[in-house]
Write a protein that holds these residues in place. Structure first.
Motif, short mmCIF file in Angstrom:
data_model
loop_
_atom_site.label_atom_id
_atom_site.label_comp_id
_atom_site.label_asym_id
_atom_site.label_seq_id
_atom_site.Cartn_x
_atom_site.Cartn_y
_atom_site.Cartn_z
N ARG A 150 0.82 -1.22 0.00
CA ARG A 150 0.00 0.00 0.00
C ARG A 150 0.85 1.27 0.00
O ARG A 150 0.31 2.36 0.14
CB ARG A 150 -0.93 -0.01 1.23
N MET A 151 2.15 1.10 -0.16
CA MET A 151 3.07 2.23 -0.21
C MET A 151 2.88 3.15 1.00
O MET A 151 2.64 4.36 0.85
CB MET A 151 2.91 3.00 -1.52
N GLU A 152 2.98 2.58 2.18
CA GLU A 152 2.82 3.38 3.38
C GLU A 152 3.67 2.79 4.50
O GLU A 152 4.13 1.65 4.43
CB GLU A 152 1.35 3.45 3.81
N CYS A 153 3.89 3.62 5.52
CA CYS A 153 4.62 3.19 6.70
C CYS A 153 3.67 3.23 7.89
O CYS A 153 2.99 4.25 8.11
CB CYS A 153 5.83 4.09 6.95
N ILE A 154 3.61 2.14 8.64
CA ILE A 154 2.74 2.06 9.81
C ILE A 154 3.59 1.73 11.04
O ILE A 154 4.36 0.77 11.02
CB ILE A 154 1.67 0.97 9.63
N ILE A 155 3.48 2.56 12.07
CA ILE A 155 4.20 2.32 13.31
C ILE A 155 3.19 2.28 14.45
O ILE A 155 2.44 3.24 14.66
CB ILE A 155 5.26 3.41 13.57
N ALA A 176 10.33 9.75 9.31
CA ALA A 176 10.60 11.19 9.35
C ALA A 176 9.59 11.91 8.46
O ALA A 176 9.42 11.56 7.29
CB ALA A 176 12.02 11.47 8.87
N ILE A 177 8.93 12.91 9.01
CA ILE A 177 7.86 13.62 8.31
C ILE A 177 8.16 15.11 8.29
O ILE A 177 8.53 15.70 9.31
CB ILE A 177 6.51 13.40 9.03
N ALA A 178 8.01 15.72 7.11
CA ALA A 178 8.13 17.18 7.02
C ALA A 178 6.88 17.83 7.60
O ALA A 178 5.75 17.36 7.37
CB ALA A 178 8.32 17.61 5.57
N ALA A 179 7.07 18.87 8.37
CA ALA A 179 5.94 19.56 9.01
C ALA A 179 5.01 20.14 7.95
O ALA A 179 5.44 20.46 6.84
CB ALA A 179 6.46 20.67 9.91
N ILE A 204 0.40 6.50 10.68
CA ILE A 204 0.39 6.03 9.29
C ILE A 204 0.91 7.14 8.40
O ILE A 204 0.37 8.25 8.41
CB ILE A 204 -1.03 5.62 8.85
N ALA A 205 1.97 6.85 7.64
CA ALA A 205 2.55 7.84 6.75
C ALA A 205 2.41 7.38 5.31
O ALA A 205 2.76 6.24 4.97
CB ALA A 205 4.03 8.06 7.09
N ARG A 206 1.89 8.26 4.46
CA ARG A 206 1.80 8.00 3.03
C ARG A 206 2.55 9.11 2.29
O ARG A 206 3.17 9.97 2.92
CB ARG A 206 0.34 7.94 2.59
N ARG A 207 2.48 9.09 0.98
CA ARG A 207 3.29 10.04 0.21
C ARG A 207 2.91 11.49 0.50
O ARG A 207 3.78 12.34 0.68
CB ARG A 207 3.12 9.75 -1.29
N ASN A 208 1.62 11.77 0.54
CA ASN A 208 1.18 13.16 0.68
C ASN A 208 0.38 13.43 1.95
O ASN A 208 -0.16 14.52 2.10
CB ASN A 208 0.33 13.56 -0.54
N GLU A 209 0.29 12.46 2.83
CA GLU A 209 -0.48 12.68 4.05
C GLU A 209 0.00 11.75 5.15
O GLU A 209 0.62 10.72 4.89
CB GLU A 209 -1.97 12.44 3.79
N SER A 210 -0.27 12.15 6.37
CA SER A 210 0.03 11.32 7.54
C SER A 210 -1.19 11.33 8.46
O SER A 210 -1.91 12.33 8.54
CB SER A 210 1.25 11.84 8.29
N ILE A 211 -1.40 10.22 9.14
CA ILE A 211 -2.56 10.07 10.01
C ILE A 211 -2.10 9.66 11.39
O ILE A 211 -1.34 8.69 11.54
CB ILE A 211 -3.54 9.02 9.45
N ILE A 212 -2.52 10.40 12.40
CA ILE A 212 -2.25 10.04 13.79
C ILE A 212 -3.53 9.46 14.37
O ILE A 212 -4.55 10.14 14.46
CB ILE A 212 -1.80 11.27 14.60
N VAL A 213 -3.47 8.19 14.74
CA VAL A 213 -4.64 7.49 15.27
C VAL A 213 -4.59 7.50 16.79
O VAL A 213 -3.61 7.07 17.39
CB VAL A 213 -4.69 6.04 14.75
N LYS A 214 -5.65 8.02 17.39
CA LYS A 214 -5.80 8.09 18.85
C LYS A 214 -4.59 8.71 19.54
O LYS A 214 -3.86 8.04 20.29
CB LYS A 214 -6.09 6.69 19.43
N PRO A 215 -4.33 9.99 19.29
CA PRO A 215 -3.24 10.67 20.01
C PRO A 215 -3.53 10.70 21.50
O PRO A 215 -4.69 10.73 21.92
CB PRO A 215 -3.26 12.08 19.40
#
Length: 321
Positions: free
Chosen positions: A5-10, A85-88, A133-144
């Motif tokens: 899915r071309m994404e990084c999940i931590i 690593a994510i650009a702000a 979850i990090a994708r090419r153009n977006e990142s998602i923070i689940v339950k901060p």
């Protein structure tokens, strides 16, 4: 780490938030060593930018990357860190958005204006979340996992500011910040007896989610091929082709092809209900239909202008006694 899915999940990451440009290995090694010592090897860095030796250090320690072992040059050593690593987010209010992210995740923002140093960053200064979850153009923070009372206070302040704001540009920025705190995520869990079946179901769920997104963006029309069948063009051939999907669906469901329906009327072939297409749940996203027609016309045009084709004919099976 999820190439399909071309994404990084931590899972359960520790989140470092800063407005610095992270460029040197010495910027990331201190906190990585502290996390490794505590056996907490999951790190997400949200910064102005992450590049150079700092990025190379993160890459060299990834769990799915093998690099030459300094102690045994002839062998490869597997990394032991999950990192991203994510650009702000870009924009005039970038620093404000970083502060909002820090509040939402419970992190202490490492900021250049205060003279903070990476060597002094402790694990307690990092934010937490259930999943990143990090994708090419977006990142998602689940339950901060920021403090609920601080988030509630920020939401209340933003709502008050939005009501009082008269400038449209500032109002939009405040609404975006409010959305950061109040957006929610639905988690769909898909299970199946086998891996192959689960993959197939995952693709179906993704298609459904993407269809809903397309519907929200471009609107909907009557489904079951009825919207296409009601389109009239100057081409008799195209008109006949546009009527075919609705005809094929009825044939598959053993229904009469001569059912007369009004302009916005549809029949749900599953439930048998008949009425307004929105009420009986027979809906197609506009963009999905357009993409289907464009693809079909393209393929048909190619076939019409091709001088020869290779077609496989099914072999006849002969019953033996």
């Amino acid at each position: 780490n999820n190439p399909e899915r071309m994404e990084c999940i931590i899972e359960n990451p520790y989140i470092l938030i800063t407005d610095y440009r992270v460029t040197e290995a010495t910027d990331v090694l201190p906190i990585m060593e502290k996390l490794a010592k505590a056996d907490k090897r999951r790190l997400v860095i949200i910064a102005e930018n992450v590049e150079g030796n700092a990025l190379a250090t993160l890459n060299a320690n990834l769990t799915h990357i093998a690099v030459p072992d300094p102690q045994n040059p002839g062998r490869l050593k597997q990394g032991s860190f999950q990192a991203d690593a994510i650009a702000a987010p870009k924009g005039d209010n970038r620093k404000t958005l970083l502060e909002d992210l820090a509040l939402m995740t419970g992190a202490t923002m490492i900021t250049e204006s205060k003279g903070d140093k990476f060597a002094d960053v402790e694990i307690t200064s990092l934010g937490r979340a259930q999943r990143f979850i990090a994708r090419r153009n977006e990142s998602i923070i689940v339950k901060p996992r920021g403090k609920k009372e601080d988030i509630a206070s920020a939401v209340a302040s933003l709502r008050t500011a939005i009501d009082a704001e008269k400038t449209e540009k500032m109002r939009v920025e405040l609404l975006q910040r409010l959305g950061l705190f109040t957006n929610s995520i639905a988690v769909l869990k898909v299970g199946a007896p086998t891996d192959n079946e689960q993959k197939a179901l995952n693709y179906k769920v993704e298609d459904a989610v993407n269809s809903v997104k397309a519907a929200l963006t471009d609107g909907v029309v009557c489904g079951s091929g009825l919207a296409l069948s009601r389109v009239k063009t100057t081409s008799l051939l195209l008109n006949e082709a546009l009527r075919y999907p609705a005809r094929q669906l009825r044939e598959n469901m053993a229904m009469d092809d001569d059912i007369e329906l009004g302009q916005n009327e549809a029949i749900n072939v599953v439930t048998g209900e008949r009425g307004d297409f929105m009420e009986v749940g027979v809906i197609d996203p506009v963009s999905v239909l357009l993409a289907g027609v464009e693809s079909a016309v393209s393929i048909a045009s190619m076939l019409l202008t091709t001088s020869g084709m290779i077609v496989e004919s099914p072999k006849e099976s002969h019953a033996t006694s």
